[in-house]
Design a protein around this motif. Sequence first.
Motif, PDB file in Angstrom:
ATOM      1  N   LYS A 139      -0.741  -2.782   9.868  1.00 50.73           N
ATOM      2  CA  LYS A 139       0.605  -3.257   9.673  1.00 50.73           C
ATOM      3  C   LYS A 139       1.040  -3.630  11.113  1.00 50.73           C
ATOM      4  O   LYS A 139       0.480  -4.936  11.593  1.00 50.73           O
TER       5      LYS A 139
ATOM      6  N   THR B   2      -6.438  -9.325  -3.836  1.00 52.32           N
ATOM      7  CA  THR B   2      -5.582 -10.127  -2.857  1.00 52.32           C
ATOM      8  C   THR B   2      -5.491 -11.484  -3.079  1.00 52.32           C
ATOM      9  O   THR B   2      -4.248 -12.041  -3.345  1.00 52.32           O
TER      10      THR B   2
ATOM     11  N   ARG C 124      -3.499  -4.771   6.463  1.00 49.85           N
ATOM     12  CA  ARG C 124      -3.130  -3.873   5.529  1.00 49.85           C
ATOM     13  C   ARG C 124      -3.273  -2.640   6.103  1.00 49.85           C
ATOM     14  O   ARG C 124      -2.322  -1.670   5.866  1.00 49.85           O
TER      15      ARG C 124
ATOM     16  N   TRP D  45      -7.011  -9.915   6.835  1.00 44.75           N
ATOM     17  CA  TRP D  45      -6.053  -9.175   5.734  1.00 44.75           C
ATOM     18  C   TRP D  45      -6.454  -7.683   5.935  1.00 44.75           C
ATOM     19  O   TRP D  45      -5.277  -6.820   5.730  1.00 44.75           O
ATOM     20  N   GLU D  46      -7.478  -7.195   5.913  1.00 46.06           N
ATOM     21  CA  GLU D  46      -7.775  -5.723   6.159  1.00 46.06           C
ATOM     22  C   GLU D  46      -7.071  -5.177   7.115  1.00 46.06           C
ATOM     23  O   GLU D  46      -6.591  -4.017   6.978  1.00 46.06           O
TER      24      GLU D  46
END
Length: 333
Positions: free
Chosen positions: A111, A23, A108, A104-105
């Motif tokens: 969503k 990332t 991902r 971030w996870e």
Amino acid sequence: MQESISAFYVGGIVKFTSFIIRTVVCCELLGALLMLPVFWHQFGGIHGIFYAVFHSISAFCNAGFDLFGITHPYASLARYVDNLPINLVIMSLILIGGLGFRTWEDVRQNKQHFSRYCLQSKLVLATTAILIIIPFLYFFFAEFGHYPLKERILAALFTTVSPRTAGFNTVDLNKLSDDGVVMNIMLMLIGGATGSTAGGMKLTTVAVLAISAHSVLHRKKDATAFGRRIGTGVIFDAAAIFSLYFVTCVISAMAISAIEGLPFLKCMFETASAVATVGLTLGITPHLSTLSQLILIVLMFMGRVGGMTLVFATIARRHVIDPLKPEEKVQVG
């Protein structure tokens, strides 16, 4: 290691670290490519590529280092105050880097399904939105009213985003009012999310304290957010981290003010910038005595190491869980 990168569980550290590296590289390369046309036009091929890569990495990592001091001291990104691509790319990189690996996870995996996010990600995103909207409105109406509309919007937005904790500036910070300086100090001390590239006392620390204060004012038994109970231990951690940062910043500013005979507010701006590892300055640091500069060096080291995180991570805590209000751990500091 699990605490430092905000991994969901110990067994996922290697996989999660791989995700972080991919990332980071992708974001920095994309940022460099988007800024490359501007720098290529101004500095030519080789220098343009180098400037684009350097400032992309600096922005994403919330470092704040720039190469524009060759024009005049503390120039930073002042020449780009009205440049839309540079402003948007730098601000986006700062925000993404400051959201934290765990967020971030979550983004991902889940969503647009915000309800599925863990409590920490929800707090980070909600607090980030608040800390963009409110300071932006202040800077737009109170500080940059003499700018043309486009520059006014960009300057207000950039001055809102950068202090947490990137260290770039597109305006002369010495021209801010005392209220504007105080706003910058607060943003610098708050910083970014836990397990991110940003420094400061962290978004979740402030969020937990605000939720705790809200529960006390409304005479609630528990501090809750998004249907989850925040453990007492987490609140104690947040209070300790806030106290440590604030008291250290104030005492250091008082010491430098007494040593140098400078206004306290200017000194506190420098100490807040140091302990939150921001890098912004009102221009007084190069002219300080050796003792005052040593104080700032110690503050920068403390802010980067984050000793409180290590202490809290190694102390076992017991949490009392209310079955009607499930408790969820939130990392602070």
